[in-house]
Design a protein around this motif. Structure first.
Motif, PDB file in Angstrom:
ATOM      1  N   GLU A  38      -4.013   6.075  -3.917  1.00  0.00           N
ATOM      2  CA  GLU A  38      -3.589   6.601  -2.616  1.00  0.00           C
ATOM      3  C   GLU A  38      -4.736   7.311  -1.900  1.00  0.00           C
ATOM      4  O   GLU A  38      -4.930   7.136  -0.701  1.00  0.00           O
ATOM      5  N   PHE A  39      -5.523   8.093  -2.672  1.00  0.00           N
ATOM      6  CA  PHE A  39      -6.641   8.825  -2.075  1.00  0.00           C
ATOM      7  C   PHE A  39      -7.826   7.925  -1.737  1.00  0.00           C
ATOM      8  O   PHE A  39      -8.529   8.151  -0.752  1.00  0.00           O
ATOM      9  N   PHE A  40      -8.050   6.904  -2.571  1.00  0.00           N
ATOM     10  CA  PHE A  40      -9.272   6.094  -2.438  1.00  0.00           C
ATOM     11  C   PHE A  40      -8.928   4.602  -2.404  1.00  0.00           C
ATOM     12  O   PHE A  40      -9.173   3.866  -3.376  1.00  0.00           O
ATOM     13  N   PRO A  41      -8.384   4.126  -1.296  1.00  0.00           N
ATOM     14  CA  PRO A  41      -7.983   2.714  -1.216  1.00  0.00           C
ATOM     15  C   PRO A  41      -9.146   1.729  -1.261  1.00  0.00           C
ATOM     16  O   PRO A  41      -8.939   0.550  -1.559  1.00  0.00           O
ATOM     17  N   LYS A  42     -10.359   2.192  -0.994  1.00  0.00           N
ATOM     18  CA  LYS A  42     -11.514   1.289  -1.006  1.00  0.00           C
ATOM     19  C   LYS A  42     -12.019   0.999  -2.423  1.00  0.00           C
ATOM     20  O   LYS A  42     -12.831   0.093  -2.622  1.00  0.00           O
ATOM     21  N   VAL A  43     -11.545   1.778  -3.411  1.00  0.00           N
ATOM     22  CA  VAL A  43     -11.996   1.602  -4.790  1.00  0.00           C
ATOM     23  C   VAL A  43     -11.070   0.636  -5.517  1.00  0.00           C
ATOM     24  O   VAL A  43      -9.837   0.737  -5.395  1.00  0.00           O
ATOM     25  N   ARG A  44     -11.638  -0.308  -6.251  1.00  0.00           N
ATOM     26  CA  ARG A  44     -10.837  -1.253  -7.029  1.00  0.00           C
ATOM     27  C   ARG A  44     -10.470  -0.599  -8.367  1.00  0.00           C
ATOM     28  O   ARG A  44     -11.057  -0.893  -9.417  1.00  0.00           O
ATOM     29  N   ALA A  45      -9.518   0.310  -8.314  1.00  0.00           N
ATOM     30  CA  ALA A  45      -9.142   1.085  -9.494  1.00  0.00           C
ATOM     31  C   ALA A  45      -8.159   0.312 -10.361  1.00  0.00           C
ATOM     32  O   ALA A  45      -7.207  -0.289  -9.865  1.00  0.00           O
ATOM     33  N   GLU A  46      -8.385   0.348 -11.674  1.00  0.00           N
ATOM     34  CA  GLU A  46      -7.516  -0.340 -12.622  1.00  0.00           C
ATOM     35  C   GLU A  46      -7.276   0.556 -13.834  1.00  0.00           C
ATOM     36  O   GLU A  46      -8.143   1.341 -14.221  1.00  0.00           O
ATOM     37  N   ALA A  47      -6.092   0.425 -14.424  1.00  0.00           N
ATOM     38  CA  ALA A  47      -5.757   1.177 -15.638  1.00  0.00           C
ATOM     39  C   ALA A  47      -6.360   0.451 -16.832  1.00  0.00           C
ATOM     40  O   ALA A  47      -5.681  -0.250 -17.585  1.00  0.00           O
ATOM     41  N   ARG A  48      -7.649   0.636 -17.006  1.00  0.00           N
ATOM     42  CA  ARG A  48      -8.387  -0.029 -18.090  1.00  0.00           C
ATOM     43  C   ARG A  48      -9.103   1.017 -18.924  1.00  0.00           C
ATOM     44  O   ARG A  48      -9.319   2.149 -18.497  1.00  0.00           O
TER      45      ARG A  48
END
Length: 200
Positions: free
Chosen positions: A182-192
């Motif tokens: 939500e805070f950083f939509p430009k980051v491709r964040a994954e639960a890894r």
């Protein structure tokens, strides 16, 4: 007994934690030592361990042990460590144990003093320290100078606020993944467990 042990841990101050490259052997001596050991590296590896307030003591311990083991191998260069934070002095971990550090503003990142690697032992919460301008400026400067960044736990919030994770893959703890996205939509964040994208 458990209460006494917890009290002892809260009062402990790890003052033997390495704080400055200057405490280590001169670079010429390091190179001679590595050559004698049959090493392949010509210089020491400079590592900054950045401890924001509320850092994870468990992660910090793992990092220090890993560096100690790596530095004890014959073909590894000498590893020089600094433990740093937003302000000099003791910094409390999430469990209350304090570690002595030096300030990011006092170290300077001029040639010969910049880190090769920056490691940030985070925890599983977005803390106020991850918004600290001093830490953000330090990370940006270290990144510009070519340092590799190793982000653990919620320390990804700090790097994201520094603008270093935009359009990059990033491993984020599942507990904080929704808020992070939500805070950083430009980051491709994954639960890894692990994600490596260039020098981060």
């Amino acid at each position: 007994m458990r209460g006494q042990a917890a009290l002892a841990l809260r009062e402990m101050d790890l003052r033997d934690a390495p704080c400055s490259y200057a405490r280590e052997l001169p670079l010429g001596v390091q190179r001679a030592d590595i050559a004698q050991r049959g090493g392949v590296a010509s210089e020491a590896l400079r590592v900054d361990i950045l401890l924001p307030s509320g850092f994870s003591l468990a992660e910090f311990g793992i990092v220090m042990e890993a560096l100690a083991v790596a530095g004890s191998t014959e073909r590894c260069p000498r590893i020089l460590k600094r433990v740093i934070s937003e302000s000099a002095g003791s910094v409390a971990s999430s469990c209350g144990v304090s570690v002595s550090t030096i300030s990011v503003e006092s170290i300077g990142l001029e040639f010969g003093n910049q880190p090769d690697i920056v490691i940030i032992p985070g925890d599983t919460e977005d803390r106020p320290a991850y918004q600290d301008k001093r830490l953000i400026n330090y990370l940006r400067a270290a990144n510009r100078q070519g340092a590799q960044l190793c982000l653990i736990g919620a320390s990804t919030f700090l790097a994201a606020r520094a603008g270093l994770l935009d359009n990059r893959c990033c491993a984020v703890h599942w507990r904080i993944l929704p808020a992070f996205r939500e805070f950083f939509p430009k980051v491709r964040a994954e639960a890894r467990f692990l994600c490596a994208d260039k020098r981060i």
